[in-house]
Design a protein around this motif. Structure first.
Motif, mmCIF file in Angstrom:
data_model
loop_
_atom_site.group_PDB
_atom_site.id
_atom_site.type_symbol
_atom_site.label_atom_id
_atom_site.label_comp_id
_atom_site.label_asym_id
_atom_site.label_seq_id
_atom_site.Cartn_x
_atom_site.Cartn_y
_atom_site.Cartn_z
ATOM 1 N N VAL A 32 60.785 3.864 26.475
ATOM 2 C CA VAL A 32 59.738 4.875 26.598
ATOM 3 C C VAL A 32 58.490 4.425 25.841
ATOM 4 O O VAL A 32 57.373 4.505 26.365
ATOM 5 N N GLU A 33 58.670 3.936 24.622
ATOM 6 C CA GLU A 33 57.533 3.434 23.838
ATOM 7 C C GLU A 33 56.859 2.253 24.543
ATOM 8 O O GLU A 33 55.635 2.152 24.583
ATOM 9 N N THR A 34 57.674 1.372 25.079
ATOM 10 C CA THR A 34 57.154 0.201 25.789
ATOM 11 C C THR A 34 56.375 0.620 27.027
ATOM 12 O O THR A 34 55.362 0.006 27.364
ATOM 13 N N THR A 35 56.843 1.655 27.696
ATOM 14 C CA THR A 35 56.142 2.151 28.886
ATOM 15 C C THR A 35 54.705 2.510 28.548
ATOM 16 O O THR A 35 53.773 2.096 29.242
ATOM 17 N N GLN A 36 54.515 3.244 27.462
ATOM 18 C CA GLN A 36 53.170 3.663 27.092
ATOM 19 C C GLN A 36 52.277 2.463 26.781
ATOM 20 O O GLN A 36 51.187 2.342 27.337
ATOM 21 N N SER A 37 52.746 1.561 25.938
ATOM 22 C CA SER A 37 51.895 0.428 25.555
ATOM 23 C C SER A 37 51.631 -0.490 26.744
ATOM 24 O O SER A 37 50.525 -0.998 26.918
ATOM 25 N N SER A 38 52.624 -0.679 27.594
ATOM 26 C CA SER A 38 52.465 -1.546 28.751
ATOM 27 C C SER A 38 51.463 -0.961 29.748
ATOM 28 O O SER A 38 50.605 -1.684 30.264
ATOM 29 N N LEU A 39 51.572 0.336 30.011
ATOM 30 C CA LEU A 39 50.669 0.951 30.982
ATOM 31 C C LEU A 39 49.236 1.008 30.469
ATOM 32 O O LEU A 39 48.299 0.782 31.237
ATOM 33 N N VAL A 40 49.069 1.279 29.181
ATOM 34 C CA VAL A 40 47.718 1.251 28.616
ATOM 35 C C VAL A 40 47.148 -0.158 28.756
ATOM 36 O O VAL A 40 45.988 -0.343 29.131
ATOM 37 N N GLY A 41 47.976 -1.163 28.497
ATOM 38 C CA GLY A 41 47.538 -2.546 28.660
ATOM 39 C C GLY A 41 47.174 -2.875 30.100
ATOM 40 O O GLY A 41 46.161 -3.529 30.358
ATOM 41 N N SER A 42 47.980 -2.400 31.036
ATOM 42 C CA SER A 42 47.707 -2.659 32.457
ATOM 43 C C SER A 42 46.434 -1.957 32.918
ATOM 44 O O SER A 42 45.637 -2.531 33.668
ATOM 45 N N ILE A 43 46.251 -0.729 32.482
ATOM 46 C CA ILE A 43 45.042 0.010 32.850
ATOM 47 C C ILE A 43 43.817 -0.704 32.284
ATOM 48 O O ILE A 43 42.817 -0.892 32.980
ATOM 49 N N THR A 44 43.920 -1.114 31.039
ATOM 50 C CA THR A 44 42.819 -1.840 30.388
ATOM 51 C C THR A 44 42.496 -3.122 31.148
ATOM 52 O O THR A 44 41.326 -3.435 31.401
ATOM 53 N N LYS A 45 43.535 -3.845 31.543
ATOM 54 C CA LYS A 45 43.352 -5.095 32.277
ATOM 55 C C LYS A 45 42.633 -4.852 33.603
ATOM 56 O O LYS A 45 41.716 -5.588 33.969
ATOM 57 N N GLU A 46 43.046 -3.824 34.316
ATOM 58 C CA GLU A 46 42.425 -3.515 35.605
ATOM 59 C C GLU A 46 40.954 -3.118 35.426
ATOM 60 O O GLU A 46 40.092 -3.541 36.191
ATOM 61 N N VAL A 47 40.684 -2.309 34.413
ATOM 62 C CA VAL A 47 39.314 -1.849 34.181
ATOM 63 C C VAL A 47 38.419 -3.007 33.755
ATOM 64 O O VAL A 47 37.313 -3.172 34.279
ATOM 65 N N THR A 48 38.898 -3.819 32.825
ATOM 66 C CA THR A 48 38.069 -4.929 32.352
ATOM 67 C C THR A 48 37.864 -5.976 33.437
ATOM 68 O O THR A 48 36.875 -6.699 33.414
ATOM 69 N N ALA A 49 38.771 -6.035 34.406
ATOM 70 C CA ALA A 49 38.607 -6.955 35.537
ATOM 71 C C ALA A 49 37.685 -6.356 36.604
ATOM 72 O O ALA A 49 37.422 -6.992 37.625
ATOM 73 N N GLY A 50 37.225 -5.133 36.365
ATOM 74 C CA GLY A 50 36.324 -4.493 37.316
ATOM 75 C C GLY A 50 37.021 -3.807 38.472
ATOM 76 O O GLY A 50 36.407 -3.477 39.479
ATOM 77 N N ASN A 51 38.315 -3.587 38.351
ATOM 78 C CA ASN A 51 39.083 -3.005 39.446
ATOM 79 C C ASN A 51 39.285 -1.501 39.267
ATOM 80 O O ASN A 51 40.373 -0.990 39.483
ATOM 81 N N THR A 52 38.234 -0.796 38.871
ATOM 82 C CA THR A 52 38.372 0.647 38.698
ATOM 83 C C THR A 52 38.657 1.346 40.026
ATOM 84 O O THR A 52 39.425 2.305 40.056
ATOM 85 N N ASP A 53 38.077 0.859 41.106
ATOM 86 C CA ASP A 53 38.319 1.492 42.406
ATOM 87 C C ASP A 53 39.787 1.399 42.818
ATOM 88 O O ASP A 53 40.361 2.367 43.308
ATOM 89 N N GLY A 54 40.396 0.237 42.619
ATOM 90 C CA GLY A 54 41.807 0.067 42.949
ATOM 91 C C GLY A 54 42.700 0.943 42.095
ATOM 92 O O GLY A 54 43.662 1.539 42.581
ATOM 93 N N LEU A 55 42.366 1.028 40.811
ATOM 94 C CA LEU A 55 43.141 1.861 39.904
ATOM 95 C C LEU A 55 42.985 3.338 40.253
ATOM 96 O O LEU A 55 43.973 4.074 40.302
ATOM 97 N N LEU A 56 41.767 3.760 40.517
ATOM 98 C CA LEU A 56 41.535 5.155 40.906
ATOM 99 C C LEU A 56 42.240 5.495 42.214
ATOM 100 O O LEU A 56 42.797 6.575 42.355
ATOM 101 N N SER A 57 42.237 4.567 43.150
ATOM 102 C CA SER A 57 42.922 4.786 44.414
ATOM 103 C C SER A 57 44.410 5.034 44.186
ATOM 104 O O SER A 57 44.999 5.947 44.765
ATOM 105 N N LEU A 58 45.023 4.218 43.325
ATOM 106 C CA LEU A 58 46.442 4.387 43.015
ATOM 107 C C LEU A 58 46.693 5.733 42.343
ATOM 108 O O LEU A 58 47.589 6.473 42.738
ATOM 109 N N LEU A 59 45.888 6.059 41.342
ATOM 110 C CA LEU A 59 46.092 7.309 40.611
ATOM 111 C C LEU A 59 45.844 8.529 41.495
ATOM 112 O O LEU A 59 46.508 9.550 41.332
ATOM 113 N N ASN A 60 44.927 8.429 42.411
ATOM 114 C CA ASN A 60 44.633 9.551 43.296
ATOM 115 C C ASN A 60 45.662 9.712 44.407
ATOM 116 O O ASN A 60 45.847 10.804 44.930
#
Length: 142
Positions: A32-60
């Motif tokens: 459970v702890e790993t899930t949180q840190s991993s997902l925050v890391g993945s979200i950060t990676k997607e955002v810093t790579a400029g993939n906010t649209d892809g991430l928003l599409s998934l979340l929506n």
């Protein structure tokens, strides 16, 4: 937001991991702890790579976006983190990630109502473990 979502899902996830994936309680709690840190890391990676649209599409779209490259990247990172941090075989880690990530994505999607924007990404990581990212990522959401 992601920290509270994972905290709310923790009891049922821990129960499922101990029953169906044969993890002991300590491993399940660490997952459970790993899930949180991993997902925050993945979200950060997607955002810093400029993939906010892809991430928003998934979340929506919730798990209907499970075939997306963003989902694939997140689930692969999560499985790798489980294997490394829990000391479990890769195939078991992948099965756990395949179970956990859709739960989290669906919960996020339901809380943001399928209408997330860049500001919601900031809220998603702005508390708990994600709070450290606020200053780093703040400029990317403008």
């Amino acid at each position: 937001m992601i920290d509270s979502i994972i905290k709310n899902l923790a009891p049922s996830v821990i129960s499922k991991l101990t029953k169906d994936f044969n993890l002991n309680t300590d491993q399940a709690s660490q997952a459970v702890e790993t899930t949180q840190s991993s997902l925050v890391g993945s979200i950060t990676k997607e955002v810093t790579a400029g993939n906010t649209d892809g991430l928003l599409s998934l979340l929506n779209s919730g798990t209907t976006g499970a075939g997306s490259s963003v989902f694939h990247s997140m689930v692969t990172n999560l499985a790798g983190d489980y294997a490394k941090k829990l000391g479990i075989p890769g195939d078991t880690a992948q099965k756990i990630a395949d179970f956990v990530l859709p739960l989290v994505i669906n919960k996020v999607s339901s809380q943001i109502g399928g209408n997330a924007d860049k500001g919601d990404l900031m809220k998603l990581v702005s508390s708990g473990a994600g709070g450290m990212l606020k200053n780093t990522l703040g400029g990317l959401f403008k």
